[in-house]
Design a protein around this motif. Structure first.
Motif, PDB file in Angstrom:
ATOM      1  N   LEU A 172     -43.387 -51.063 -39.297  1.00 14.85           N
ATOM      2  CA  LEU A 172     -44.328 -52.005 -39.369  1.00 14.85           C
ATOM      3  C   LEU A 172     -44.422 -52.769 -40.679  1.00 14.85           C
ATOM      4  CD1 LEU A 172     -47.260 -51.218 -37.098  1.00 14.85           C
ATOM      5  CD2 LEU A 172     -45.130 -52.150 -36.423  1.00 14.85           C
ATOM      6  N   GLY A 173     -44.440 -52.040 -41.756  1.00 14.03           N
ATOM      7  CA  GLY A 173     -44.201 -52.661 -43.109  1.00 14.03           C
ATOM      8  C   GLY A 173     -42.892 -53.349 -43.459  1.00 14.03           C
ATOM      9  N   LEU A 174     -41.771 -52.738 -42.812  1.00 13.20           N
ATOM     10  CA  LEU A 174     -40.313 -53.346 -43.220  1.00 13.20           C
ATOM     11  C   LEU A 174     -40.243 -54.738 -42.264  1.00 13.20           C
ATOM     12  CD1 LEU A 174     -38.121 -50.211 -42.711  1.00 13.20           C
ATOM     13  CD2 LEU A 174     -38.623 -51.389 -44.528  1.00 13.20           C
ATOM     14  N   GLU A 222     -27.981 -52.043 -46.194  1.00 15.94           N
ATOM     15  CA  GLU A 222     -27.454 -50.517 -46.385  1.00 15.94           C
ATOM     16  C   GLU A 222     -26.224 -50.573 -46.759  1.00 15.94           C
ATOM     17  OE1 GLU A 222     -26.939 -46.068 -44.745  1.00 15.94           O
ATOM     18  OE2 GLU A 222     -28.562 -47.580 -43.934  1.00 15.94           O
ATOM     19  N   PRO A 223     -25.077 -51.103 -45.988  1.00 14.07           N
ATOM     20  CA  PRO A 223     -23.728 -50.963 -46.497  1.00 14.07           C
ATOM     21  C   PRO A 223     -23.354 -51.690 -47.586  1.00 14.07           C
ATOM     22  CG  PRO A 223     -23.899 -51.626 -44.082  1.00 14.07           C
ATOM     23  CD  PRO A 223     -25.264 -51.595 -44.589  1.00 14.07           C
ATOM     24  N   ILE A 224     -24.039 -52.981 -48.086  1.00 13.42           N
ATOM     25  CA  ILE A 224     -23.763 -53.814 -49.130  1.00 13.42           C
ATOM     26  C   ILE A 224     -24.327 -52.687 -50.190  1.00 13.42           C
ATOM     27  CG2 ILE A 224     -24.691 -55.617 -50.609  1.00 13.42           C
ATOM     28  CD1 ILE A 224     -22.509 -56.437 -48.381  1.00 13.42           C
ATOM     29  N   SER A 225     -25.493 -52.009 -50.271  1.00 17.08           N
ATOM     30  CA  SER A 225     -26.292 -51.345 -51.279  1.00 17.08           C
ATOM     31  C   SER A 225     -25.122 -50.182 -51.811  1.00 17.08           C
ATOM     32  CB  SER A 225     -27.494 -50.788 -50.697  1.00 17.08           C
ATOM     33  OG  SER A 225     -28.379 -51.782 -50.726  1.00 17.08           O
ATOM     34  N   ALA A 257     -28.367 -62.158 -54.271  1.00 19.34           N
ATOM     35  CA  ALA A 257     -29.556 -62.756 -53.392  1.00 19.34           C
ATOM     36  C   ALA A 257     -30.346 -61.732 -53.391  1.00 19.34           C
ATOM     37  CB  ALA A 257     -29.025 -63.380 -52.244  1.00 19.34           C
ATOM     38  N   MET A 258     -29.959 -60.481 -53.002  1.00 18.08           N
ATOM     39  CA  MET A 258     -30.822 -59.254 -52.724  1.00 18.08           C
ATOM     40  C   MET A 258     -31.334 -58.948 -54.119  1.00 18.08           C
ATOM     41  SD  MET A 258     -28.258 -57.123 -50.349  1.00 18.08           S
ATOM     42  CE  MET A 258     -29.004 -55.515 -50.646  1.00 18.08           C
ATOM     43  N   GLU A 259     -30.978 -59.326 -55.323  1.00 17.40           N
ATOM     44  CA  GLU A 259     -31.361 -59.080 -56.641  1.00 17.40           C
ATOM     45  C   GLU A 259     -31.070 -57.572 -57.015  1.00 17.40           C
ATOM     46  OE1 GLU A 259     -35.297 -60.176 -57.471  1.00 17.40           O
ATOM     47  OE2 GLU A 259     -35.207 -62.106 -56.988  1.00 17.40           O
ATOM     48  N   HIS A 260     -29.850 -57.625 -56.640  1.00 16.38           N
ATOM     49  CA  HIS A 260     -29.099 -56.087 -56.771  1.00 16.38           C
ATOM     50  C   HIS A 260     -30.063 -54.961 -56.282  1.00 16.38           C
ATOM     51  CE1 HIS A 260     -26.517 -58.270 -59.603  1.00 16.38           C
ATOM     52  NE2 HIS A 260     -27.603 -58.697 -60.251  1.00 16.38           N
ATOM     53  N   GLY A 261     -30.305 -55.111 -54.948  1.00 16.45           N
ATOM     54  CA  GLY A 261     -31.034 -54.226 -54.230  1.00 16.45           C
ATOM     55  C   GLY A 261     -32.345 -54.111 -54.182  1.00 16.45           C
ATOM     56  N   ASN A 262     -33.111 -54.908 -55.022  1.00 16.50           N
ATOM     57  CA  ASN A 262     -34.663 -55.029 -55.277  1.00 16.50           C
ATOM     58  C   ASN A 262     -35.356 -55.636 -53.880  1.00 16.50           C
ATOM     59  OD1 ASN A 262     -34.821 -53.135 -57.126  1.00 16.50           O
ATOM     60  ND2 ASN A 262     -34.377 -54.761 -58.545  1.00 16.50           N
ATOM     61  N   ASN A 263     -34.515 -56.764 -53.346  1.00 16.96           N
ATOM     62  CA  ASN A 263     -35.082 -57.565 -52.222  1.00 16.96           C
ATOM     63  C   ASN A 263     -33.976 -57.231 -51.056  1.00 16.96           C
ATOM     64  OD1 ASN A 263     -37.140 -58.490 -53.690  1.00 16.96           O
ATOM     65  ND2 ASN A 263     -36.283 -60.369 -54.127  1.00 16.96           N
ATOM     66  N   THR A 264     -34.048 -56.295 -50.583  1.00 20.90           N
ATOM     67  CA  THR A 264     -33.164 -55.781 -49.514  1.00 20.90           C
ATOM     68  C   THR A 264     -33.494 -56.647 -48.113  1.00 20.90           C
ATOM     69  OG1 THR A 264     -34.506 -54.199 -48.844  1.00 20.90           O
ATOM     70  CG2 THR A 264     -32.678 -53.492 -50.150  1.00 20.90           C
ATOM     71  N   ILE A 283     -33.652 -59.710 -47.736  1.00 22.62           N
ATOM     72  CA  ILE A 283     -33.002 -61.104 -48.009  1.00 22.62           C
ATOM     73  C   ILE A 283     -31.438 -60.932 -47.456  1.00 22.62           C
ATOM     74  CG2 ILE A 283     -31.826 -62.927 -49.596  1.00 22.62           C
ATOM     75  CD1 ILE A 283     -35.142 -62.749 -49.167  1.00 22.62           C
ATOM     76  N   ALA A 284     -30.734 -59.730 -47.278  1.00 13.35           N
ATOM     77  CA  ALA A 284     -29.447 -59.482 -47.046  1.00 13.35           C
ATOM     78  C   ALA A 284     -29.053 -60.070 -45.849  1.00 13.35           C
ATOM     79  CB  ALA A 284     -29.224 -57.964 -46.937  1.00 13.35           C
ATOM     80  N   LEU A 285     -29.766 -59.979 -44.948  1.00 12.07           N
ATOM     81  CA  LEU A 285     -29.179 -60.590 -43.298  1.00 12.07           C
ATOM     82  C   LEU A 285     -29.153 -62.055 -43.676  1.00 12.07           C
ATOM     83  CD1 LEU A 285     -28.754 -60.571 -40.445  1.00 12.07           C
ATOM     84  CD2 LEU A 285     -31.417 -60.737 -39.909  1.00 12.07           C
ATOM     85  N   PHE A 286     -30.377 -62.940 -44.209  1.00 11.74           N
ATOM     86  CA  PHE A 286     -30.215 -64.193 -44.164  1.00 11.74           C
ATOM     87  C   PHE A 286     -29.295 -64.757 -45.446  1.00 11.74           C
ATOM     88  CE2 PHE A 286     -34.442 -62.605 -42.956  1.00 11.74           C
ATOM     89  CZ  PHE A 286     -34.538 -63.320 -41.602  1.00 11.74           C
ATOM     90  N   ALA A 287     -28.972 -64.037 -46.306  1.00 12.96           N
ATOM     91  CA  ALA A 287     -28.061 -64.361 -47.257  1.00 12.96           C
ATOM     92  C   ALA A 287     -26.576 -64.513 -46.665  1.00 12.96           C
ATOM     93  CB  ALA A 287     -28.015 -63.486 -48.405  1.00 12.96           C
ATOM     94  N   THR A 288     -26.531 -63.296 -45.779  1.00 12.63           N
ATOM     95  CA  THR A 288     -25.152 -63.134 -45.054  1.00 12.63           C
ATOM     96  C   THR A 288     -24.830 -64.447 -44.055  1.00 12.63           C
ATOM     97  OG1 THR A 288     -25.210 -60.774 -45.183  1.00 12.63           O
ATOM     98  CG2 THR A 288     -23.457 -61.738 -43.852  1.00 12.63           C
ATOM     99  N   LEU A 289     -25.988 -64.818 -43.354  1.00 12.65           N
ATOM    100  CA  LEU A 289     -25.872 -65.868 -42.225  1.00 12.65           C
ATOM    101  C   LEU A 289     -25.406 -67.092 -43.054  1.00 12.65           C
ATOM    102  CD1 LEU A 289     -28.882 -64.989 -40.349  1.00 12.65           C
ATOM    103  CD2 LEU A 289     -26.505 -65.047 -39.521  1.00 12.65           C
ATOM    104  N   SER A 290     -25.884 -67.218 -44.297  1.00  8.03           N
ATOM    105  CA  SER A 290     -25.765 -68.620 -44.758  1.00  8.03           C
ATOM    106  C   SER A 290     -24.132 -68.910 -45.066  1.00  8.03           C
ATOM    107  CB  SER A 290     -26.444 -68.689 -46.208  1.00  8.03           C
ATOM    108  OG  SER A 290     -25.966 -67.658 -46.961  1.00  8.03           O
TER     109      SER A 290
END
Length: 505
Positions: free
Chosen positions: A200-202, A106-109, A379-386, A388-395
């Motif tokens: 649950l879906g999230l 959310e903050p990145i978006s 990595a989030m593909e400009h907000g479409n793959n949200t 991924i944000a956590l794992f992209a930051t961890l990298s």
């Protein structure tokens, strides 16, 4: 089946019809629900904002009013759970998966697509965190506190059934046992089913995203998400068998400990001083702009208005859809506490924790984008793959693989706790308020919840999950408004109580 009621039979039939609709004609389900969502967001966004702020102000008023010392139970009742376990359970039920999913996304978006002003600036970074604080702060917990307070008061002090309709006795009298009361309970059940299905879906999306990020051989698609939902459904049913005192309590304690451990990982190995400064600054900004954000709709800017509809209105609807579930659960574990204690505990502690969470997680992501190598937004593909944000930051941090595995475990335990708690709550609502619903009924609702989440993912992924929350929440807003008046009338009839004076030796 033991404990079945008309509400149970009708709600199960309607839920099965919905699931079949989504399984057979997913495109039609998506089209119809999207049209309803668009209508509600554009025509009634003001209604969501005013209602949420009213609920928050009402609970704050009760906390400091003459009714604050009234105990949720008999005068000599004591709390059933320790303060730590109480906080852990209400926090796990109230936010859980959503915090892990949106903590960085959310903050990145907001940083790249701000609510107003220019993107990728220091002002955009500050606004990104401030609006994340706003969306996860006092307002959602004010909604939860209202419904938890009403349920706990009428159940434990007035010996009413633990159903949503029972809180309307001061307004409806004996009519709560008729068609009006049954309709109220049905609306509450459906708001809960879709609110929980969204989470649950999230959870399934993010667990899949984490596995795919760690192993390129694992695809990020519906089939894998379906396997995750089935696997976790089995686990939370095993937890449900163990009951509230064991499964949910212990999983909640594990959740809060894992969450704190992951938060400390980011704080210590990330830009520590920057994160603490950001937290302090954003808390001040949040308090300063809270009234303005609470009623902001941007009627003169279509672009800003769309942002508010896509974020703030969605969140308010999601929290309202979650509220019968979280409120019932908080009420169930709050017997023996006072009105003031419940409200202050529910408002203060989770709000501060959520603010810390977003400052640390979101702040780390923004720091990487502004002062590091960046790449999270891409990595989030400009907000479409949200997811991924956590794992992209961890990298970008040391020991990223270990932390990624810990994150997946945390998401899974939050998933199990939320689903387990929801089956318990819906079981209560459909068995005329039984404090310990029959196991078979909890299993039925567990399967329905998982199926609803799967159908929503199948029909439209994240967008369908958001749509379900907004649509299911609308009728429940009206119920919450009348519940507020009913609770106040009930408290006025009882009058204030005062704590007994302690002897001084």
């Amino acid at each position: 089946m033991k404990g079945t009621t008309p509400v149970f039979m009708i709600s199960v039939c309607l839920a099965v019809i919905f699931i079949l609709w989504g399984a057979i004609a997913p495109s039609h389900l998506e089209s119809v629900s999207s049209n309803i969502q668009q209508f509600l967001q554009t025509r009634f966004g003001w209604f969501y904002l005013i209602s949420a702020s009213t609920f928050l102000l009402f609970t704050i008023y009760l906390a400091f009013s003459k009714y604050g010392n009234i105990k949720l139970g008999k005068d000599d009742d004591e709390p059933e759970y320790s303060t730590f376990s109480w906080f852990a359970m209400l926090f796990s039920a109230g936010m859980g998966i959503g915090l892990v999913f949106w903590g960085i996304a959310e903050p990145i978006s907001h940083f790249y697509v701000p609510p107003f002003g220019d993107a990728q600036t220091p002002e955009a970074a500050e606004n990104a965190l401030r609006f994340a604080f706003f969306h996860w702060g006092l307002h959602p917990w004010g909604i939860y506190a209202l419904i938890a307070l009403a349920l706990a008061y009428f159940k434990f002090r007035k010996n009413a059934p633990g159903t949503i309709s029972a809180t309307f006795y001061p307004l409806l009298g004996k009519h709560v046992n008729g068609p009006i009361g049954k309709t109220i309970d049905l609306i509450a059940v459906f708001a809960t089913v879709f609110g929980v299905a969204t989470s649950l879906g999230l959870g399934a999306i993010q667990i899949n995203g984490g596995f795919s990020y760690l192993n390129n051989n694992i695809p990020n698609n519906f089939n894998v998400q379906m396997i995750i939902i089935i696997g976790v459904t089995i686990l939370f049913m095993l937890s449900a068998i163990s009951g509230l005192g064991r499964g949910i309590k212990w999983l909640s304690n594990i959740n809060i400990l894992l969450a704190i451990l992951l938060m400390l990982f980011f704080l210590i190995l990330g830009p520590t001083t920057f994160l603490l400064n950001l937290f302090t600054t954003t808390i001040g900004s949040y308090v300063e702009y809270l009234p303005k954000m609470s009623f902001r709709l941007a009627p003169f800017s279509d672009e800003n208005s769309e942002w508010i509809q896509g974020w703030t209105i969605f969140y308010w609807a999601w929290w309202i859809a979650w509220s019968p579930f979280v409120g019932t659960f908080i009420a169930r574990v709050s017997k023996g506490r006072t009105i003031r204690e419940l409200i202050m505990g529910v408002l203060a502690v989770p709000t501060i924790f959520c603010a810390l969470w977003f400052a640390i997680f979101g702040g780390t992501g923004i720091h990487v984008e502004m002062f590091g190598n960046g790449g999270i937004w891409e990595a989030m593909e400009h907000g479409n793959n949200t997811e991924i944000a956590l794992f992209a930051t961890l990298s970008h941090l040391p020991l990223s693989t270990i932390a990624s595995v810990l994150s997946i475990v945390l998401i899974s335990t939050f998933f199990i706790t939320s689903a387990d708690s929801a089956t318990f709550v819906i079981g209560m609502q459909t068995t005329n308020g039984m404090l310990n619903p029959p196991l078979l009924i909890k299993i039925v609702w567990g399967i329905i919840q998982a199926s609803a989440a799967a159908v929503l993912l199948w029909s439209g992924g994240l967008t369908a999950l958001q749509t379900a929350s907004i649509v299911s929440a609308f009728p429940f807003v009206i119920i919450l408004i009348f519940m507020m008046f009913s609770l106040h009338k009930g408290l006025k009839q009882e009058g204030p109580t005062y704590p007994k004076k302690r002897k001084v030796f």
